[in-house]
Design an enzyme around this catalytic site. Structure first.
Site, mmCIF file in Angstrom:
data_model
loop_
_atom_site.group_PDB
_atom_site.id
_atom_site.type_symbol
_atom_site.label_atom_id
_atom_site.label_comp_id
_atom_site.label_asym_id
_atom_site.label_seq_id
_atom_site.Cartn_x
_atom_site.Cartn_y
_atom_site.Cartn_z
ATOM 1 N N SER A 280 0.824 -1.215 0.000
ATOM 2 C CA SER A 280 0.000 0.000 0.000
ATOM 3 C C SER A 280 0.855 1.260 0.000
ATOM 4 O O SER A 280 0.525 2.244 -0.678
ATOM 5 C CB SER A 280 -0.919 0.004 1.226
ATOM 6 N N ASN A 281 1.952 1.268 0.751
ATOM 7 C CA ASN A 281 2.803 2.455 0.812
ATOM 8 C C ASN A 281 3.656 2.645 -0.429
ATOM 9 O O ASN A 281 4.280 3.692 -0.597
ATOM 10 C CB ASN A 281 3.689 2.388 2.060
ATOM 11 N N SER B 33 -3.335 -5.803 9.171
ATOM 12 C CA SER B 33 -3.191 -4.373 9.430
ATOM 13 C C SER B 33 -4.375 -3.783 10.176
ATOM 14 O O SER B 33 -4.451 -2.571 10.359
ATOM 15 C CB SER B 33 -2.992 -3.615 8.110
ATOM 16 N N GLY C 226 0.660 -5.532 10.959
ATOM 17 C CA GLY C 226 0.668 -4.650 9.801
ATOM 18 C C GLY C 226 0.943 -3.199 10.115
ATOM 19 O O GLY C 226 0.789 -2.338 9.246
ATOM 20 N N LYS D 93 -0.403 -10.944 6.845
ATOM 21 C CA LYS D 93 -0.125 -9.591 7.320
ATOM 22 C C LYS D 93 -1.466 -8.983 7.699
ATOM 23 O O LYS D 93 -2.328 -8.770 6.835
ATOM 24 C CB LYS D 93 0.548 -8.736 6.248
#
Length: 374
Positions: free
Chosen positions: A124-125, A245, A269, A243
């Site tokens: 996502s980042n 989040s 996450g 993972k």
């Protein structure tokens, strides 16, 4: 009811020894009668990673193998160990919004000096929804080429359709990924019940030449991977872990508890609940804040795994506000701004994401400085 069994090799016939020379394999039982692959390096790479995943454990773990190159295998010790800290790296862009590979390389050189277990690429980042498929694969290839071989590359290859996810996962494997991070499809979130998601992840894992890590990020997808689906999928031999989040520590603890017989590995996450996740059995974390405070996150991991909980608590508390600032409060633009302050290349985001305004920048600086980081 879904049942998963580890696939065994039933290969007959042989290929010329020269075909396996690149992989440095001797006495390999996987010499399938597919001589055409010798003419295609891509096909050869795919054949070798698939053959490796299909091997009997007796062949994979025994002394019958010489060492594979990292292009063709994760190693010779069975399931991949995910324990440790991973920054989900940002993607730097030029003023024209092209991927800036020079700045990416400079970031990677700095990350190589931090004791990360590996890097998550195109998470996502990394702004993966805004990159083309070709760019996503090229970035993974560039990272793998630069990163030391002892660092893992976990590549985000999730797409909305199962077919597209399978195809992109195979491309990420050829580009050098050690594992694939697969986010929940969410555009038709109302229809993404446990049955649909189990079917999706099962088909991807069945086809993937590298191990799969499930990715639940409800803040972005509006969809949490259901607990019953996670427990079912944990039985698949090519699904290594999750993972998570969401930040629900009771859920993380329950997942660890219900999958304890499956060698299933859970990664926190976010840095904001990393210590708590370790307390309930997580093995590591994929933390946006590690792009900025990587050494500190690795230190928190060390304190938790060595049982030094009082020191871990003090450090964890100092990470909560800056972590919230670069994730749920201000997002990727804030992460990239903070990276600039700490000597990394962050830069601007790809449109339509906008840079921080003055008030947001001041708030971001306050969240870091109030905790002694600036």
């Amino acid at each position: 009811m879904y049942e998963f069994t580890r696939r065994r090799s039933r290969v007959q016939g042989s290929l010329p020894e020269s075909i396996f020379a690149e992989a440095s394999v001797t006495n390999c039982p996987a010499r399938e009668p597919l001589r055409s692959v010798a003419r295609s390096p891509r096909s050869l790479a795919m054949l070798c990673v698939r053959a490796w995943r299909n091997m009997s454990p007796a062949w994979r773990g025994g002394g019958r193998w010489a060492v594979w190159t990292r292009t063709h295998s994760q190693g010779t010790t069975g399931r991949l160990d995910l324990s440790g800290i991973y920054p989900p790296i940002a993607t730097p862009f030029t003023p024209r919004e092209d991927v800036d590979y020079r700045k990416l390389e400079e970031n990677l050189q700095k990350y190589a000096k931090i004791p990360f277990k590996g890097l998550v690429v195109q998470g996502s980042n990394g702004e993966y929804p805004y990159l083309t498929e070709e760019e996503r694969v090229d970035v993974v290839r560039a990272v793998r080429r630069s990163l030391p071989t002892d660092k893992l590359v976990m590549a985000g290859s999730g797409c909305e359709s199962t077919k597209a996810t399978i195809q992109l996962t195979e491309k990420m494997a050829v580009a050098g990924a050690n594992s694939a991070l697969i986010v929940t499809p969410c555009f038709y979130k109302g229809k993404m019940d446990s049955h649909a998601l189990i079917q999706h992840f099962t088909k991807v894992a069945d086809s993937s030449p590298v191990p799969v890590v499930l990715y639940s990020v409800p803040a972005n997808t509006g969809l949490e991977l259901p607990l019953d689906a996670v427990v079912t999928l944990s039985q698949h031999p090519n699904i290594l872990g999750l993972k998570d989040s969401g930040g629900d520590i009771t859920r993380i603890g329950l997942i660890v508890h219900k999958t304890r017989s499956q060698d299933f590995q859970v990664l926190a996450g976010s840095a904001g609940f990393l210590m708590a996740a370790y307390c309930v059995g997580a093995v590591g974390g994929v933390c946006a804040l590690a792009n900025v405070l990587g050494q500190e996150l690795c230190e928190l991991e060390r304190l938790c795994t060595s049982g030094r909980w009082e020191e871990a608590r003090v450090l964890q508390q100092r990470l909560i506000e800056p972590n919230a600032a670069v994730t749920r409060k201000l997002g990727v633009p804030a992460l990239k701004q903070a990276m600039e302050w700490f000597g990394f290349h962050g830069g601007t985001c790809r449109s339509p994401l906008q840079p921080l305004n003055t008030a947001e920048t001041q708030q971001l600086r306050q969240d870091f400085s109030a905790n002694g980081w600036l």
